[in-house]
Design a protein around this motif. Structure first.
Motif, mmCIF file in Angstrom:
data_model
loop_
_atom_site.group_PDB
_atom_site.id
_atom_site.type_symbol
_atom_site.label_atom_id
_atom_site.label_comp_id
_atom_site.label_asym_id
_atom_site.label_seq_id
_atom_site.Cartn_x
_atom_site.Cartn_y
_atom_site.Cartn_z
ATOM 1 N N SER A 170 26.648 63.186 -18.702
ATOM 2 C CA SER A 170 26.521 61.949 -19.227
ATOM 3 C C SER A 170 27.221 61.007 -18.419
ATOM 4 O O SER A 170 26.519 59.715 -18.359
ATOM 5 C CB SER A 170 27.104 61.683 -20.655
ATOM 6 O OG SER A 170 26.757 62.890 -21.499
ATOM 7 N N ILE A 171 28.153 61.232 -17.634
ATOM 8 C CA ILE A 171 28.687 60.239 -16.936
ATOM 9 C C ILE A 171 27.752 59.724 -15.687
ATOM 10 O O ILE A 171 27.440 58.640 -15.485
ATOM 11 C CB ILE A 171 30.163 60.518 -16.314
ATOM 12 C CG1 ILE A 171 31.278 60.621 -17.270
ATOM 13 C CG2 ILE A 171 30.453 59.789 -15.054
ATOM 14 C CD1 ILE A 171 32.436 61.440 -16.891
ATOM 15 N N ILE B 151 25.037 57.683 -17.183
ATOM 16 C CA ILE B 151 25.597 56.369 -17.019
ATOM 17 C C ILE B 151 25.373 55.717 -15.785
ATOM 18 O O ILE B 151 24.947 54.569 -15.842
ATOM 19 C CB ILE B 151 27.234 56.309 -17.663
ATOM 20 C CG1 ILE B 151 27.117 56.678 -19.158
ATOM 21 C CG2 ILE B 151 27.674 54.774 -17.356
ATOM 22 C CD1 ILE B 151 28.344 56.756 -19.714
ATOM 23 N N VAL C 114 22.180 54.667 -20.784
ATOM 24 C CA VAL C 114 23.545 54.170 -20.777
ATOM 25 C C VAL C 114 24.169 54.552 -22.197
ATOM 26 O O VAL C 114 25.019 55.105 -22.564
ATOM 27 C CB VAL C 114 23.842 52.964 -20.266
ATOM 28 C CG1 VAL C 114 25.339 52.391 -20.599
ATOM 29 C CG2 VAL C 114 23.704 52.590 -18.809
ATOM 30 N N ILE C 115 23.186 53.870 -23.289
ATOM 31 C CA ILE C 115 23.798 54.131 -24.714
ATOM 32 C C ILE C 115 23.679 55.492 -25.050
ATOM 33 O O ILE C 115 24.716 55.747 -25.648
ATOM 34 C CB ILE C 115 22.855 53.062 -25.307
ATOM 35 C CG1 ILE C 115 23.156 51.581 -25.147
ATOM 36 C CG2 ILE C 115 23.082 53.353 -26.858
ATOM 37 C CD1 ILE C 115 22.076 50.794 -25.914
ATOM 38 N N SER D 268 24.223 58.216 -23.245
ATOM 39 C CA SER D 268 25.226 58.902 -22.639
ATOM 40 C C SER D 268 26.487 58.497 -23.291
ATOM 41 O O SER D 268 27.392 59.360 -23.342
ATOM 42 C CB SER D 268 25.342 58.565 -21.247
ATOM 43 O OG SER D 268 23.813 58.962 -20.765
ATOM 44 N N ILE D 269 26.849 57.300 -23.443
ATOM 45 C CA ILE D 269 28.060 56.965 -23.934
ATOM 46 C C ILE D 269 28.373 57.579 -25.569
ATOM 47 O O ILE D 269 29.170 58.308 -25.576
ATOM 48 C CB ILE D 269 28.179 55.417 -24.163
ATOM 49 C CG1 ILE D 269 28.331 54.696 -22.823
ATOM 50 C CG2 ILE D 269 29.384 54.962 -25.124
ATOM 51 C CD1 ILE D 269 28.249 53.139 -22.828
ATOM 52 N N ILE E 270 29.254 61.304 -24.934
ATOM 53 C CA ILE E 270 30.408 61.599 -24.472
ATOM 54 C C ILE E 270 31.426 61.421 -25.696
ATOM 55 O O ILE E 270 32.416 62.187 -25.888
ATOM 56 C CB ILE E 270 31.065 60.506 -23.391
ATOM 57 C CG1 ILE E 270 30.223 60.706 -22.145
ATOM 58 C CG2 ILE E 270 32.391 60.455 -23.306
ATOM 59 C CD1 ILE E 270 30.328 59.576 -21.210
ATOM 60 N N ILE E 271 31.235 60.560 -26.578
ATOM 61 C CA ILE E 271 31.925 60.353 -27.586
ATOM 62 C C ILE E 271 31.894 61.462 -28.742
ATOM 63 O O ILE E 271 32.693 62.165 -29.059
ATOM 64 C CB ILE E 271 31.793 58.981 -28.700
ATOM 65 C CG1 ILE E 271 32.063 57.774 -27.829
ATOM 66 C CG2 ILE E 271 32.122 58.782 -29.962
ATOM 67 C CD1 ILE E 271 31.476 56.408 -28.232
#
Length: 195
Positions: A16-17, A20, A161-162, A164-165, A168-169
């Motif tokens: 995910s990073i 991003i 980006v959205i 992946s964030i 991560i959450i």
């Protein structure tokens, strides 16, 4: 089991990073992203073309020879053209997308007209407005392919980006729940052992 889950969660967070970073690169440097994507596509086409030509030569001794020479040459030539003119793909993709949007809007218009008796006046007007909006959007994409390619790249980057964030959450929440459940499970096992 817990080690495997931790490994999966950590791998997902790392991926995910990376996504991003790639997404931000696409948002803030769409031209370079498009050029890089075009280069990868051209390299793939050239390798694919060479593979098909080699396959054609090697299959001549077979009972049913495989004729892949023409597709192989075309793939190789297209790959070379894309490598020399990387902006070609930036123009082709929006044109294809624009044509698809226009054809979809025409198809949707036919469907709305065919089902106009089933729709209320309000729904019919909203559907017509959506068709007109979609058709205009298709024309914009078709008539401004370079701007459309940059916009699409930035849009895809933003989605990456959205997503992946959020992933991560989700992974952190998942990890916390696993720890909580494993503690509860351990307590139950301890109670059973004491009985």
């Amino acid at each position: 089991m817990k080690k495997r889950l931790d490994s999966f969660i950590n791998s997902s967070i790392i991926l995910s990073i990376i996504l991003i970073m790639l997404g931000l690169f696409a948002v803030f440097m769409p031209n370079i992203t498009l050029r890089t994507f075009s280069m990868f596509v051209s390299i793939y086409l050239m390798i694919h073309g060479i593979f098909l030509m080699v396959l054609n030569i090697r299959s001549r001794n077979l009972f049913f020879p495989i004729d892949t020479l023409v597709p192989g040459v075309l793939s190789l030539v297209l790959g070379i053209v894309l490598l020399i003119y990387p902006n070609t793909l930036n123009v082709i993709i929006p044109i294809v997308v624009g044509i698809f949007i226009i054809l979809h809007s025409i198809n949707y218009l036919c469907m709305v007209i065919n089902f106009r008796k089933c729709l209320s006046i309000g729904n019919f007007i909203v559907s017509l407005l959506l068709v007109i909006f979609e058709f205009i959007l298709g024309l914009i994409v078709l008539l401004n392919p370079m701007i459309s390619a940059i916009t699409m790249t930035m849009f895809v980057g933003s989605i990456m980006v959205i997503y992946s964030i959020l992933n991560i959450i989700d992974m952190f929440i998942f990890k916390r729940n696993i720890r909580k459940r494993s503690k509860e499970f351990k307590e139950v096992i301890d109670e059973i052992n004491h009985l």
